[in-house]
Design a protein around this motif. Structure first.
Motif, PDB file in Angstrom:
ATOM      1  N   VAL A 222       0.844  -1.193   0.000  1.00  0.00           N
ATOM      2  CA  VAL A 222       0.000   0.000   0.000  1.00  0.00           C
ATOM      3  C   VAL A 222       0.875   1.236   0.000  1.00  0.00           C
ATOM      4  CG1 VAL A 222      -1.772   1.281   1.232  1.00  0.00           C
ATOM      5  CG2 VAL A 222      -1.820  -1.213   1.229  1.00  0.00           C
ATOM      6  N   THR A 223       0.772   2.027  -1.052  1.00  0.00           N
ATOM      7  CA  THR A 223       1.535   3.272  -1.107  1.00  0.00           C
ATOM      8  C   THR A 223       0.666   4.422  -0.621  1.00  0.00           C
ATOM      9  OG1 THR A 223       0.883   3.621  -3.413  1.00  0.00           O
ATOM     10  CG2 THR A 223       2.975   2.509  -3.024  1.00  0.00           C
ATOM     11  N   THR A 224       1.298   5.521  -0.329  1.00  0.00           N
ATOM     12  CA  THR A 224       0.559   6.695   0.122  1.00  0.00           C
ATOM     13  C   THR A 224      -0.107   7.354  -1.072  1.00  0.00           C
ATOM     14  OG1 THR A 224       2.522   8.050  -0.157  1.00  0.00           O
ATOM     15  CG2 THR A 224       2.193   7.062   2.007  1.00  0.00           C
ATOM     16  N   SER A 225      -0.843   8.434  -0.829  1.00  0.00           N
ATOM     17  CA  SER A 225      -1.578   9.073  -1.920  1.00  0.00           C
ATOM     18  C   SER A 225      -0.655   9.713  -2.951  1.00  0.00           C
ATOM     19  CB  SER A 225      -2.540  10.130  -1.359  1.00  0.00           C
ATOM     20  OG  SER A 225      -1.831  11.112  -0.641  1.00  0.00           O
ATOM     21  N   SER A 226       0.621   9.840  -2.607  1.00  0.00           N
ATOM     22  CA  SER A 226       1.618  10.305  -3.579  1.00  0.00           C
ATOM     23  C   SER A 226       2.809   9.375  -3.466  1.00  0.00           C
ATOM     24  CB  SER A 226       2.024  11.750  -3.286  1.00  0.00           C
ATOM     25  OG  SER A 226       2.959  12.203  -4.237  1.00  0.00           O
ATOM     26  N   GLY A 227       2.646   8.170  -4.009  1.00  0.00           N
ATOM     27  CA  GLY A 227       3.623   7.114  -3.776  1.00  0.00           C
ATOM     28  C   GLY A 227       4.903   7.227  -4.575  1.00  0.00           C
ATOM     29  N   GLU A 228       4.890   8.006  -5.652  1.00  0.00           N
ATOM     30  CA  GLU A 228       6.089   8.105  -6.475  1.00  0.00           C
ATOM     31  C   GLU A 228       7.282   8.638  -5.672  1.00  0.00           C
ATOM     32  OE1 GLU A 228       3.155   9.236  -7.476  1.00  0.00           O
ATOM     33  OE2 GLU A 228       2.716   8.507  -9.492  1.00  0.00           O
ATOM     34  N   GLY A 229       8.428   8.010  -5.898  1.00  0.00           N
ATOM     35  CA  GLY A 229       9.629   8.396  -5.167  1.00  0.00           C
ATOM     36  C   GLY A 229       9.837   7.595  -3.893  1.00  0.00           C
ATOM     37  N   SER A 230       8.815   6.854  -3.458  1.00  0.00           N
ATOM     38  CA  SER A 230       8.939   6.056  -2.234  1.00  0.00           C
ATOM     39  C   SER A 230      10.005   4.981  -2.399  1.00  0.00           C
ATOM     40  CB  SER A 230       7.601   5.392  -1.889  1.00  0.00           C
ATOM     41  OG  SER A 230       6.623   6.364  -1.595  1.00  0.00           O
ATOM     42  N   ALA A 231      10.708   4.691  -1.315  1.00  0.00           N
ATOM     43  CA  ALA A 231      11.781   3.702  -1.344  1.00  0.00           C
ATOM     44  C   ALA A 231      11.223   2.303  -1.111  1.00  0.00           C
ATOM     45  CB  ALA A 231      12.815   4.028  -0.267  1.00  0.00           C
ATOM     46  N   VAL A 232      11.789   1.331  -1.822  1.00  0.00           N
ATOM     47  CA  VAL A 232      11.373  -0.063  -1.690  1.00  0.00           C
ATOM     48  C   VAL A 232      12.551  -0.885  -1.167  1.00  0.00           C
ATOM     49  CG1 VAL A 232      10.408  -2.065  -2.873  1.00  0.00           C
ATOM     50  CG2 VAL A 232       9.817   0.242  -3.654  1.00  0.00           C
ATOM     51  N   PHE A 233      12.332  -1.580  -0.053  1.00  0.00           N
ATOM     52  CA  PHE A 233      13.362  -2.393   0.583  1.00  0.00           C
ATOM     53  C   PHE A 233      12.933  -3.854   0.614  1.00  0.00           C
ATOM     54  CE2 PHE A 233      13.683   1.838   2.418  1.00  0.00           C
ATOM     55  CZ  PHE A 233      15.053   2.092   2.393  1.00  0.00           C
ATOM     56  N   ASP A 234      13.915  -4.754   0.617  1.00  0.00           N
ATOM     57  CA  ASP A 234      13.577  -6.167   0.811  1.00  0.00           C
ATOM     58  C   ASP A 234      13.527  -6.464   2.305  1.00  0.00           C
ATOM     59  OD1 ASP A 234      16.211  -6.496   1.701  1.00  0.00           O
ATOM     60  OD2 ASP A 234      16.902  -7.504  -0.114  1.00  0.00           O
ATOM     61  N   LYS A 235      13.206  -7.705   2.662  1.00  0.00           N
ATOM     62  CA  LYS A 235      13.010  -8.038   4.074  1.00  0.00           C
ATOM     63  C   LYS A 235      14.312  -8.030   4.883  1.00  0.00           C
ATOM     64  CE  LYS A 235      13.040 -13.063   3.373  1.00  0.00           C
ATOM     65  NZ  LYS A 235      12.229 -14.296   3.521  1.00  0.00           N
ATOM     66  N   LYS A 236      15.449  -7.934   4.200  1.00  0.00           N
ATOM     67  CA  LYS A 236      16.727  -7.819   4.893  1.00  0.00           C
ATOM     68  C   LYS A 236      17.147  -6.365   5.058  1.00  0.00           C
ATOM     69  CE  LYS A 236      18.526 -12.350   3.563  1.00  0.00           C
ATOM     70  NZ  LYS A 236      19.632 -13.104   2.918  1.00  0.00           N
ATOM     71  N   GLY A 237      16.279  -5.441   4.637  1.00  0.00           N
ATOM     72  CA  GLY A 237      16.572  -4.025   4.797  1.00  0.00           C
ATOM     73  C   GLY A 237      17.447  -3.448   3.713  1.00  0.00           C
ATOM     74  N   ARG A 238      17.599  -4.148   2.593  1.00  0.00           N
ATOM     75  CA  ARG A 238      18.419  -3.654   1.484  1.00  0.00           C
ATOM     76  C   ARG A 238      17.541  -2.869   0.514  1.00  0.00           C
ATOM     77  NH1 ARG A 238      20.999  -9.372  -0.164  1.00  0.00           N
ATOM     78  NH2 ARG A 238      18.756  -9.764  -0.239  1.00  0.00           N
ATOM     79  N   LEU A 239      18.076  -1.750   0.046  1.00  0.00           N
ATOM     80  CA  LEU A 239      17.324  -0.902  -0.874  1.00  0.00           C
ATOM     81  C   LEU A 239      17.259  -1.547  -2.254  1.00  0.00           C
ATOM     82  CD1 LEU A 239      15.910   1.822  -1.490  1.00  0.00           C
ATOM     83  CD2 LEU A 239      18.181   2.747  -2.013  1.00  0.00           C
ATOM     84  N   ILE A 240      16.037  -1.794  -2.740  1.00  0.00           N
ATOM     85  CA  ILE A 240      15.843  -2.369  -4.071  1.00  0.00           C
ATOM     86  C   ILE A 240      15.745  -1.268  -5.116  1.00  0.00           C
ATOM     87  CG2 ILE A 240      14.317  -3.731  -5.542  1.00  0.00           C
ATOM     88  CD1 ILE A 240      13.379  -5.210  -3.050  1.00  0.00           C
ATOM     89  N   GLY A 241      14.882  -0.291  -4.859  1.00  0.00           N
ATOM     90  CA  GLY A 241      14.660   0.765  -5.831  1.00  0.00           C
ATOM     91  C   GLY A 241      13.604   1.740  -5.346  1.00  0.00           C
ATOM     92  N   ILE A 242      12.974   2.457  -6.278  1.00  0.00           N
ATOM     93  CA  ILE A 242      11.938   3.413  -5.890  1.00  0.00           C
ATOM     94  C   ILE A 242      10.690   3.216  -6.747  1.00  0.00           C
ATOM     95  CG2 ILE A 242      13.725   5.094  -5.247  1.00  0.00           C
ATOM     96  CD1 ILE A 242      12.707   6.792  -7.637  1.00  0.00           C
ATOM     97  N   ILE A 243       9.583   3.717  -6.228  1.00  0.00           N
ATOM     98  CA  ILE A 243       8.327   3.693  -6.965  1.00  0.00           C
ATOM     99  C   ILE A 243       8.369   4.799  -8.027  1.00  0.00           C
ATOM    100  CG2 ILE A 243       5.826   3.972  -6.826  1.00  0.00           C
ATOM    101  CD1 ILE A 243       6.838   1.450  -5.423  1.00  0.00           C
ATOM    102  N   ILE A 244       8.172   4.423  -9.294  1.00  0.00           N
ATOM    103  CA  ILE A 244       8.191   5.427 -10.360  1.00  0.00           C
ATOM    104  C   ILE A 244       6.781   5.775 -10.845  1.00  0.00           C
ATOM    105  CG2 ILE A 244      10.527   4.979 -11.147  1.00  0.00           C
ATOM    106  CD1 ILE A 244       9.388   3.176 -13.339  1.00  0.00           C
ATOM    107  N   HIS A 245       5.833   4.869 -10.588  1.00  0.00           N
ATOM    108  CA  HIS A 245       4.438   5.150 -10.937  1.00  0.00           C
ATOM    109  C   HIS A 245       3.531   4.510  -9.899  1.00  0.00           C
ATOM    110  CE1 HIS A 245       5.338   6.990 -14.764  1.00  0.00           C
ATOM    111  NE2 HIS A 245       6.073   5.948 -15.105  1.00  0.00           N
ATOM    112  N   ASP A 246       2.575   5.267  -9.437  1.00  0.00           N
ATOM    113  CA  ASP A 246       1.624   4.789  -8.441  1.00  0.00           C
ATOM    114  C   ASP A 246       0.278   4.607  -9.127  1.00  0.00           C
ATOM    115  OD1 ASP A 246       0.527   4.041  -6.087  1.00  0.00           O
ATOM    116  OD2 ASP A 246       0.443   6.041  -5.203  1.00  0.00           O
ATOM    117  N   ILE A 247      -0.178   3.358  -9.175  1.00  0.00           N
ATOM    118  CA  ILE A 247      -1.447   3.038  -9.807  1.00  0.00           C
ATOM    119  C   ILE A 247      -2.406   2.580  -8.719  1.00  0.00           C
ATOM    120  CG2 ILE A 247      -2.553   1.643 -11.614  1.00  0.00           C
ATOM    121  CD1 ILE A 247       0.291   1.123 -12.688  1.00  0.00           C
TER     122      ILE A 247
END
Length: 217
Positions: A168-193
């Motif tokens: 669940v992203t916020t109402s302006s999810g673009e730019g949000s950081a995405v991490f895996d369960k080990k706390g490693r940064l995977i990437g960012i949200i580029i489009h929120d649908i």
């Protein structure tokens, strides 16, 4: 006499079975508790990562950026406009745009300094896997560095590899950081649908252009 001994043996046998059953039950309960604690520990590790999440404010919207390293900040391109302000908590940070791609919706910023000791994330080098657990951290109106949990629902290949998540992203999810369960940064949200979000793994930025590769090395 014989009957009495036989009954006693029978009782002892039942007692031993009950004891063994009780021990097995205790082991099962203890194992379940350990597994639960390990799972909770993995999830709890995500929360300190909020220290690398920044907020972007515009006249009509609010969004998220994530600290990368060496003063570099990554966000969604459309969030950066004339007059966009970058914050860490209540502190406003000066920045300049050093690279951007409108088609992919990525912008890389350079902040003047890092006196706030922003947390440098551990980076994920492995590819996305459908079904894996992810955590999304982002900002929105009245929600500062909001954390949500979901899975990678699908992995696609176009010009680059990208993934969908049901976190669940916020109402302006673009730019949000995405991490895996080990706390490693995977990437960012580029489009929120609605009901889903598209994330771009940061490792893909290095193969998209020589400019990104040089900046993010």
């Amino acid at each position: 006499m014989y009957l009495g001994i036989k009954k006693l043996k029978s009782k002892l046998k039942i007692s031993n079975i009950s004891l063994e059953t009780s021990l097995v039950a205790q082991i099962v309960v203890l194992t379940s508790i350990i597994i639960y604690m390990l799972l909770v520990h993995h999830e709890a590790d995500v929360y300190p990562l909020k220290e690398g999440i920044l907020r972007i404010e515009n006249a009509d919207r609010e969004g998220t950026a994530v600290y990368y390293k060496k003063g570099l900040v990554i966000t969604a391109n459309h969030l950066i406009e004339d007059g966009s302000r970058l914050y860490y908590g209540n502190a406003q940070l000066k920045y300049k745009v050093i690279a951007r791609d409108e088609e992919i919706n990525i912008a890389i910023l350079k902040i003047a300094d890092n006196n706030l000791n922003l947390r440098e994330p551990r980076l994920r080098s492995k590819r996305l896997h459908q079904g894996e657990t992810v955590f999304v951290i982002g900002n929105s109106y009245n929600r500062d560095r909001y954390v949500s949990k979901g899975i990678i629902t699908s992995v696609k290949l176009l010009k680059y590899i990208y993934g969908y998540t049901d976190a669940v992203t916020t109402s302006s999810g673009e730019g949000s950081a995405v991490f895996d369960k080990k706390g490693r940064l995977i990437g960012i949200i580029i489009h929120d649908i609605k009901g889903s979000a598209i994330l771009l793994p940061l490792k893909e930025l290095r193969v998209l252009s020589k400019e990104f590769k040089e900046i993010l090395k």
